[in-house]
Design a protein around this motif. Structure first.
Motif, short mmCIF file in Angstrom:
data_model
loop_
_atom_site.label_atom_id
_atom_site.label_comp_id
_atom_site.label_asym_id
_atom_site.label_seq_id
_atom_site.Cartn_x
_atom_site.Cartn_y
_atom_site.Cartn_z
N ALA A 147 -2.68 -3.22 9.65
CA ALA A 147 -1.84 -4.09 8.83
C ALA A 147 -0.76 -4.77 9.67
O ALA A 147 -0.39 -5.92 9.41
N ASN A 148 -0.27 -4.07 10.69
CA ASN A 148 0.73 -4.67 11.57
C ASN A 148 0.18 -5.88 12.32
O ASN A 148 0.95 -6.77 12.72
N ARG B 166 5.96 -1.39 11.67
CA ARG B 166 5.80 -2.11 10.40
C ARG B 166 7.15 -2.57 9.87
O ARG B 166 7.33 -3.74 9.51
N LYS C 144 -4.58 2.61 10.05
CA LYS C 144 -4.58 1.63 8.96
C LYS C 144 -3.27 0.84 8.95
O LYS C 144 -3.27 -0.38 8.72
N ALA D 54 -1.89 -8.04 10.99
CA ALA D 54 -2.22 -9.11 10.05
C ALA D 54 -1.64 -10.43 10.55
O ALA D 54 -0.60 -10.43 11.22
N ASN E 183 2.10 -11.11 10.34
CA ASN E 183 2.96 -10.29 11.18
C ASN E 183 2.92 -10.73 12.64
O ASN E 183 3.96 -10.78 13.31
N ASP F 59 0.85 -1.19 0.00
CA ASP F 59 0.00 0.00 0.00
C ASP F 59 0.89 1.25 0.00
O ASP F 59 2.11 1.15 0.01
#
Length: 320
Positions: A292-293, A230, A288, A295, A298, A168
């Motif tokens: 994602a971190n 991240r 956001k 997920a 991860n 992204d």
């Protein structure tokens, strides 16, 4: 030098911190000796916590503030609201680089500039040659009673190798600097951890002063913390998938495993405390990136590396 913080300013300051012969000597004796908490494994279960009193009255300090007593005011305001900030300021009080990061023109500008100032003084403490040997072992100022010392690094691989995993544009401005830049992209685990710790320390520095922040100088504090986490998680994934020998080396280091766990939980802790100030201390992209971190891939790499399960409910600053 502009006090309107941007990732490029932070990059320039980091290069300054890493440059040969530019590292300021810190004065830890006045704050007490650093506690090498890496010698004792983090208990399980464990929740990261840190004292703060964001509602403590600062009206007298604001009234007394001027361009000559700023260090006294800095220490006093953090003593009331965030003792870890006071301790770092005491440890770094003699650093000649403070003046490059602190806005002395008004108390509001002063408070706003603390994201940069505390970020950079964290670099100065962490990367002092008495504590850090680049790419060999590192140090991390975590809070007033917890510092990681002589954390083995074993070199690593260029952090730009994590770029293919970023699908992204949420962190694109930082990606351009820290991953795509010809120099910065070559930094290895040392660079990942140093930037992650400094960004994470800059976040509470302004979270506890948020009512005084009127401009945009701290407007990416939450984004910086989320993005650097991240990078750390993706670095671990690439280590396992592309560099198995290196993965085996770092996974065998208890101090490094505990530092990664602490930083993950600490990020969750301060992102939650700063969440009400999204817009002032960060964009919606920070949330956001955080999503994602978390997920599955991860969380899986974090738990495999640290050997600990983390909570995914409202207590994200805790192990399970």
């Amino acid at each position: 030098m502009s006090r309107r913080i941007s990732p490029r300013l932070l990059t320039a300051c980091l290069v300054l911190a890493l440059g040969a012969g530019t590292m300021a000597a810190s004065g830890p004796a006045s704050a007490g000796p650093a506690q090498d908490t890496g010698q004792i494994r983090i208990p399980d279960p464990y929740c990261y916590d840190e004292p703060s009193q964001p509602d403590a009255d600062l009206s007298d300090l604001k009234a007394a503030f001027n361009s000559s007593n700023w260090m006294q005011i800095l220490q006093a305001m953090y003593k009331r609201r965030w003792p870890s900030g006071e301790a770092l300021a005491i440890a770094q009080a003699d650093d000649k680089y403070w003046d490059q990061f602190v806005d002395k023109r008004s108390f509001e500008g002063f408070a706003e500039s603390m994201m940069v100032a505390i970020h950079e003084e964290t670099h100065m403490w962490d990367l002092d040659p008495s504590r850090t040997e680049w790419d060999v072992h590192t140090a991390a100022w975590i809070n007033s009673h917890q510092q990681a010392l002589t954390v083995p690094l074993h070199g690593g691989f260029p952090r730009k190798e994590i770029l293919p995993l970023i699908k992204d544009s949420l962190s694109s401005s930082m990606d351009d600097i820290y991953l795509r830049d010809e120099t910065q992209g070559e930094y290895r685990l040392q660079g990942v951890l140093a930037e992650q710790n400094a960004g994470l320390t800059g976040l509470p520095a302004v979270t506890v002063l948020q009512e005084y922040i009127k401009g945009i100088g701290a407007s990416n504090a939450r984004d910086i913390a989320a993005t650097n986490l991240r990078y750390l998680l993706l670095y671990l994934r690439v280590a396992k998938d592309k560099h198995p020998d290196y993965w085996a080396k770092i996974k065998a280091e208890p101090k490094l495993r505990d530092l990664v766990l602490t930083q993950f939980l600490r990020t969750a802790y301060w992102l939650e405390k700063s969440a009400p100030y999204t817009g002032k201390l960060g964009s919606k992209d920070a949330d956001k990136i955080t999503a994602a971190n978390y997920a599955p891939q991860n969380i899986a790499i974090l738990e495999e590396f640290t050997g600990r399960k983390v909570r995914l409910d409202s207590q994200k600053h805790c192990t399970a």
